[in-house]
Scaffold this active site. Sequence first.
Site, PDB file in Angstrom:
ATOM      1  N   HIS A 189       5.257 -44.419  45.009  1.00  0.00           N
ATOM      2  CA  HIS A 189       6.606 -43.843  45.094  1.00  0.00           C
ATOM      3  C   HIS A 189       6.546 -42.328  44.868  1.00  0.00           C
ATOM      4  O   HIS A 189       7.068 -41.550  45.680  1.00  0.00           O
ATOM      5  CB  HIS A 189       7.507 -44.495  44.045  1.00  0.00           C
ATOM      6  CG  HIS A 189       8.897 -43.955  44.039  1.00  0.00           C
ATOM      7  ND1 HIS A 189       9.920 -44.520  44.766  1.00  0.00           N
ATOM      8  CD2 HIS A 189       9.448 -42.877  43.411  1.00  0.00           C
ATOM      9  CE1 HIS A 189      11.026 -43.832  44.589  1.00  0.00           C
ATOM     10  NE2 HIS A 189      10.770 -42.829  43.756  1.00  0.00           N
ATOM     11  N   GLU A 190       5.911 -41.933  43.777  1.00  0.00           N
ATOM     12  CA  GLU A 190       5.831 -40.501  43.472  1.00  0.00           C
ATOM     13  C   GLU A 190       4.945 -39.765  44.474  1.00  0.00           C
ATOM     14  O   GLU A 190       5.170 -38.588  44.765  1.00  0.00           O
ATOM     15  CB  GLU A 190       5.302 -40.300  42.050  1.00  0.00           C
ATOM     16  CG  GLU A 190       6.176 -40.911  40.959  1.00  0.00           C
ATOM     17  CD  GLU A 190       7.604 -40.391  40.995  1.00  0.00           C
ATOM     18  OE1 GLU A 190       7.819 -39.250  41.448  1.00  0.00           O
ATOM     19  OE2 GLU A 190       8.510 -41.141  40.567  1.00  0.00           O
TER      20      GLU A 190
ATOM     21  N   HIS B  34       7.017 -38.467  47.340  1.00  0.00           N
ATOM     22  CA  HIS B  34       7.647 -37.184  47.027  1.00  0.00           C
ATOM     23  C   HIS B  34       6.625 -36.049  47.091  1.00  0.00           C
ATOM     24  O   HIS B  34       6.887 -34.980  47.654  1.00  0.00           O
ATOM     25  CB  HIS B  34       8.260 -37.215  45.628  1.00  0.00           C
ATOM     26  CG  HIS B  34       9.369 -38.202  45.454  1.00  0.00           C
ATOM     27  ND1 HIS B  34      10.413 -38.324  46.343  1.00  0.00           N
ATOM     28  CD2 HIS B  34       9.616 -39.121  44.478  1.00  0.00           C
ATOM     29  CE1 HIS B  34      11.255 -39.257  45.925  1.00  0.00           C
ATOM     30  NE2 HIS B  34      10.780 -39.765  44.803  1.00  0.00           N
TER      31      HIS B  34
END
Length: 349
Positions: free
Chosen positions: A21-22, A25
């Site tokens: 998920h990170e 980003h």
Amino acid sequence: MSTPVVIVIAVLLFGLVIFLHELGHFLTAKAFGIRVNEFALGMGPKLFSFGKGETKYSLRLLPIGGFCAMEGEDGESEDARAFGRQKVWKRIIVVSAGAIMNILLGFLLMLALEAQQSSYLSTTISGVGSAITVSEGHELQSGDRITAINGYWVIDDYDVSFALSRYSASEMTFTVRRNGQKVQVPGVKIDYSKVTGKDDGYAFYVQGVPRTFFTVIGQSAKYVVSIGRIVWAGLIDLVTGKYGLDAVTGPVGTAKIIGEAAAAGSNFLESLNNLIWIMALITVNLGIFNLLPIPALDGGRLLFLIVEAIRRKPVPPKYEGWVHAVGFVLLMLFMAAVAFNDIWNLIKG
């Protein structure tokens, strides 16, 4: 599996889901030239960290989250590479990328599971048994393709199972496609005491779909969509009071579920497939949940960016910061309540 092994597996699974998920980003921020100050896995005190270039990479104590700290993300910055100084469409992509990575991971995991199957279940009825009754003057027929149950849109067999579990306490209305026509079949009841699996006692059977390259891809994509829709349906049921807090599971409860899934397999492959299935559920849930328009979540930030794109003027950062700060506190309180409920349920057995 022993409890320590289950704990390690649960932490690793959570870690992988959060990491990807990170990473979404991080990669999109780097691609757009946005300065990333820190990439962290975990929350709370640092266990260790190291720097490479302009970014610090760290591992933190609590395996319940992570973050990709971008310059100017939560306030003013004079840096030309600050997040807040980028075009709004770039910021929308960066904010959405984490959830997209989670959903993509869910698709790949479902692909790994579905590729092992020799065939798939469709939503087309092939036979109806004595366990089902319908309103007088109506019937379910072989060849009917189920498209909705009580208005809940059906695209695969997983949707059928979910809708039946959600609505079967009362009479249901099936919407089917029959000979090219949309047909409503009201008053459907299932007597589960008669669902024995025998030819004279099943509820209904559905036609099979052979495995091909395209059906593997299609079935995997459908399941990801179904999981996402179930997340939304579950949230609606929670908000409307159909289910209470006991129906919500946090990291502690999920770890227990992971252990039960691993123990349920009769051999290594079954246990592995159970874990892959649970991981697919977790990662898609995380992706969808993060897109909800809740302050402090990616969806909350995305909402502000959409407003900015419409107004062609950003919301003052201090106001947005206050909203996210309050949302973060409320989210932490909610997570604490869920964790307490999970622990209490474990104590009660």
